[in-house]
Design a protein around this motif. Structure first.
Motif, PDB file in Angstrom:
ATOM      1  N   LEU A 153      15.942  -9.219  51.067  1.00  0.00           N
ATOM      2  CA  LEU A 153      15.155  -8.702  52.186  1.00  0.00           C
ATOM      3  C   LEU A 153      13.923  -9.576  52.423  1.00  0.00           C
ATOM      4  O   LEU A 153      13.590  -9.897  53.571  1.00  0.00           O
ATOM      5  CB  LEU A 153      14.742  -7.250  51.922  1.00  0.00           C
ATOM      6  CG  LEU A 153      15.854  -6.210  52.062  1.00  0.00           C
ATOM      7  CD1 LEU A 153      15.339  -4.826  51.685  1.00  0.00           C
ATOM      8  CD2 LEU A 153      16.420  -6.180  53.480  1.00  0.00           C
ATOM      9  N   ARG A 154      13.256  -9.969  51.362  1.00  0.00           N
ATOM     10  CA  ARG A 154      12.105 -10.871  51.527  1.00  0.00           C
ATOM     11  C   ARG A 154      12.550 -12.205  52.125  1.00  0.00           C
ATOM     12  O   ARG A 154      11.881 -12.753  53.004  1.00  0.00           O
ATOM     13  CB  ARG A 154      11.440 -11.113  50.167  1.00  0.00           C
ATOM     14  CG  ARG A 154      10.538  -9.979  49.687  1.00  0.00           C
ATOM     15  CD  ARG A 154       9.087 -10.304  49.962  1.00  0.00           C
ATOM     16  NE  ARG A 154       8.208  -9.177  49.670  1.00  0.00           N
ATOM     17  CZ  ARG A 154       7.163  -9.229  48.867  1.00  0.00           C
ATOM     18  NH1 ARG A 154       6.863 -10.367  48.249  1.00  0.00           N
ATOM     19  NH2 ARG A 154       6.395  -8.177  48.689  1.00  0.00           N
ATOM     20  N   GLN A 155      13.644 -12.719  51.641  1.00  0.00           N
ATOM     21  CA  GLN A 155      14.126 -14.010  52.125  1.00  0.00           C
ATOM     22  C   GLN A 155      14.438 -13.964  53.613  1.00  0.00           C
ATOM     23  O   GLN A 155      14.233 -14.958  54.330  1.00  0.00           O
ATOM     24  CB  GLN A 155      15.373 -14.409  51.337  1.00  0.00           C
ATOM     25  CG  GLN A 155      15.915 -15.777  51.676  1.00  0.00           C
ATOM     26  CD  GLN A 155      17.168 -16.103  50.882  1.00  0.00           C
ATOM     27  OE1 GLN A 155      17.480 -15.453  49.889  1.00  0.00           O
ATOM     28  NE2 GLN A 155      17.885 -17.112  51.312  1.00  0.00           N
ATOM     29  N   HIS A 156      14.895 -12.831  54.089  1.00  0.00           N
ATOM     30  CA  HIS A 156      15.262 -12.710  55.501  1.00  0.00           C
ATOM     31  C   HIS A 156      14.131 -12.155  56.357  1.00  0.00           C
ATOM     32  O   HIS A 156      14.345 -11.778  57.517  1.00  0.00           O
ATOM     33  CB  HIS A 156      16.518 -11.847  55.641  1.00  0.00           C
ATOM     34  CG  HIS A 156      17.775 -12.560  55.252  1.00  0.00           C
ATOM     35  ND1 HIS A 156      18.552 -13.242  56.145  1.00  0.00           N
ATOM     36  CD2 HIS A 156      18.367 -12.737  54.040  1.00  0.00           C
ATOM     37  CE1 HIS A 156      19.585 -13.792  55.515  1.00  0.00           C
ATOM     38  NE2 HIS A 156      19.488 -13.494  54.233  1.00  0.00           N
ATOM     39  N   GLY A 157      12.925 -12.102  55.797  1.00  0.00           N
ATOM     40  CA  GLY A 157      11.757 -11.767  56.597  1.00  0.00           C
ATOM     41  C   GLY A 157      11.449 -10.298  56.733  1.00  0.00           C
ATOM     42  O   GLY A 157      10.603  -9.919  57.555  1.00  0.00           O
ATOM     43  N   TYR A 158      12.097  -9.436  55.962  1.00  0.00           N
ATOM     44  CA  TYR A 158      11.822  -8.003  56.025  1.00  0.00           C
ATOM     45  C   TYR A 158      10.650  -7.653  55.112  1.00  0.00           C
ATOM     46  O   TYR A 158      10.477  -8.245  54.047  1.00  0.00           O
ATOM     47  CB  TYR A 158      13.044  -7.190  55.608  1.00  0.00           C
ATOM     48  CG  TYR A 158      14.207  -7.300  56.557  1.00  0.00           C
ATOM     49  CD1 TYR A 158      14.412  -6.361  57.556  1.00  0.00           C
ATOM     50  CD2 TYR A 158      15.098  -8.361  56.463  1.00  0.00           C
ATOM     51  CE1 TYR A 158      15.480  -6.462  58.437  1.00  0.00           C
ATOM     52  CE2 TYR A 158      16.170  -8.480  57.334  1.00  0.00           C
ATOM     53  CZ  TYR A 158      16.354  -7.529  58.324  1.00  0.00           C
ATOM     54  OH  TYR A 158      17.403  -7.643  59.183  1.00  0.00           O
TER      55      TYR A 158
END
Length: 552
Positions: A153-158
């Protein structure tokens, strides 16, 4: 504000100066016969007509790559049949993602697809799956799944809080001893901790805890798991060069009992097809490099076309960024500081080609941006030259204030953004302005990684002091202690780069290329000067990237 080593705070000067230099108002273009005309220089002289003043040499070994060998490279993966098969496999992979019915299976599937290097074919389907993962706030006591969800999720900007790990802590805030033997969970927690930003002390504790226990357990592990843990302790997944990770993970994935045959074939075929494009690009670049005549006329320079291409491949490895890789390789080949004057002709020919293409294809006048980056780069080199000839040993703050620019990172990334066509006539200023802090922190990591790999040889030959020597002199510490300080700066800089990435509204491909510069630098300088001394690891990696396909 200067760098405070105790707190590892940033050089605000660097980021501000970077932003100011990007925000240039383009000059007016002349209008002639109903069309815009951008003035540019036409170079008619040849390099071999110029006289070269003899200068000191770093005694780099000759290139290990014969141009005739590069021209002889061939592959069967240029056939249309393989491209058609790739499209079929992509459709099957899309169905796999859509058929995943629970969060855990979605997470593991997405993670495998990304590590296999084929996520760029499935961006829309992955986005839909990640949206479902984000909406599912069901808690789990499984550390592996919790950490994997956090990382992706962090990697995808969430936006996701590190509070998700509170359930694995005791009342005193420390991680529970009960998870200290969970190898998969610890490894997942360790990887997730590298997506932290400045101020997240709980993730720093997660990194410390997982590192300590993984190191204590790795000696008792066997096979692929032992190799994966050791590799992660050396270079965490978030810091790895994507193309290298794809090559390594395909080998690991095909030995798994749980492997999916569709994904495995897709990954191998995509790798081989992209490799065929790399070969085609290198043949074109080899002819360009030979025509420049640097090898014959500049004996003190580094003849490193293949190794320079490794940088470009690291920044934008995907199939469709061919123009970007070719242009960036040319830029990197030219910008070596040792022979800036003799490169004047090559610089202008290359820049004019870029400017003409951008004006013709997109109506963009990129000349002031390119010119500004060359001016900044030459200014940074000039400062280092003054230090060298005066015998000046800069303070660590003074050194870092110049070194993030002299490594060439801002110039490389500006060229990447322009060559990727991610900017338009209306957003050119805004795009580069938004990217300034991304460029800064990525360049910072690139410089420090370069220093870790090259400092011993550079100290021995009396070059300008780099960060390690500056630390040793200023802080009266050993080389080992200085290297540890540089490692801490790299970790801190990654947190800042994570923070800038998370809040950026730039295209995902543009953000990834900025992250990839830092990753590629750490890959190239992991075992020393991977450019100056290009035998060994660098040669092996180029062979696997360019020459050896997977058996399918």
């Amino acid at each position: 504000m200067e760098l405070t080593l105790a707190s590892l705070s940033p050089l605000a000067f660097g980021a501000v100066n970077c932003r100011k230099n990007f925000a240039l108002a383009p000059p007016r273009m002349r209008i002639k016969q109903g069309r815009s005309e951008l003035p540019y220089l036409t170079i008619t002289s040849k390099i071999d007509e110029l006289q070269v003043t003899e200068r000191r040499s770093a005694n780099y070994h000759p290139s290990i790559w014969d141009p005739k060998f590069i021209e002889s490279l061939s592959t069967p993966y240029t056939s249309e049949d393989f491209s058609n098969r790739l499209e079929d496999l992509k459709e099957e992979a899309k169905r796999l993602i859509k058929d995943a019915r629970d969060t855990s299976s979605r997470l593991e599937l997405i993670d495998s697809i990304q590590r296999l290097g084929v996520a760029y074919h499935l961006e829309e389907e992955i986005k839909e799956a990640i949206d479902l993962v984000h909406l599912d706030d069901t808690t789990t006591d499984d550390l592996f799944t919790t950490a994997l969800r956090f990382r992706l999720l962090r990697q995808h900007g969430y936006s996701i809080s590190s509070d998700v790990f509170d359930k694995f802590r005791s009342k005193d805030g420390r991680f529970m001893d009960g998870i200290s033997q969970d190898i998969a969970g610890l490894l997942s927690l360790y990887e997730a901790s590298h997506l932290g930003v400045e101020g997240e002390d709980d993730l720093e504790e997660a990194r410390r805890f997982s590192t300590m226990h993984l190191k204590s357990l790795v000696g008792n592990l066997e096979g692929d798991l032992a190799d994966q843990v050791q590799q992660s302790l050396e270079v965490p997944l978030h810091w790895r060069m994507p193309r290298l990770e794809a090559r390594n993970f395909i080998d690991i994935y095909q030995r798994r009992n749980t492997k999916n045959s569709v994904l495995l074939e897709l990954a191998k075929l995509d790798y081989n097809l992209v490799q065929s494009v790399y070969q085609k690009e290198l043949k074109e670049l080899t002819r360009w490099w030979t025509d420049l005549g640097f090898k014959e006329n500049l004996s003190f320079s580094r003849d490193r076309l293949m190794e320079n291409y490794l940088w470009s491949m690291g920044f934008t490895p995907e199939l469709h960024f061919s123009k970007c890789r070719i242009g960036l390789t040319k830029f990197i080949c030219i910008f070596f500081r040792q022979y800036m004057k003799i490169c004047y002709l090559a610089i202008y020919n290359f820049a004019n080609e870029m400017v003409y293409d951008a004006l013709k294809d997109h109506g963009l006048n990129i000349l002031p941006y390119i010119r500004n980056q060359w001016v900044n780069l030459c200014a940074a080199y000039s400062i280092e030259m003054q230090w060298f000839y005066s015998g000046h040993k800069p303070s660590i703050d003074e050194y870092l204030g110049n070194a993030w620019a002299s490594v060439g990172g801002p110039g490389m990334m500006t060229h990447v953004y322009l060559l990727m066509d991610c900017v338009t006539k209306g957003n050119l200023n805004d795009c580069l302005d938004q990217a300034s802090n991304l460029f800064y922190w990525s360049s910072f990591i690139t410089r420090l990684s370069d220093d870790l790999g090259t400092s011993s040889a550079e100290i021995a030959r009396g070059d300008v002091a780099k960060s390690i020597e500056c630390f040793m002199i200023e802080k009266h510490v050993s080389e080992e202690q200085a290297r540890d300080q540089v490692g801490q700066l790299i970790s801190h800089s990654w947190k800042k780069l994570n923070e800038e990435s998370a809040k950026s509204s730039l295209p995902k491909s543009a953000i990834n290329s900025t992250l990839n510069m830092a990753r590629t630098a750490q890959c190239i300088f992991q075992f020393g000067d991977g450019i100056g001394t290009s035998t060994g690891v660098t040669e092996d990696r180029l062979t696997s990237f360019i020459i050896k396909p997977f058996d399918i």
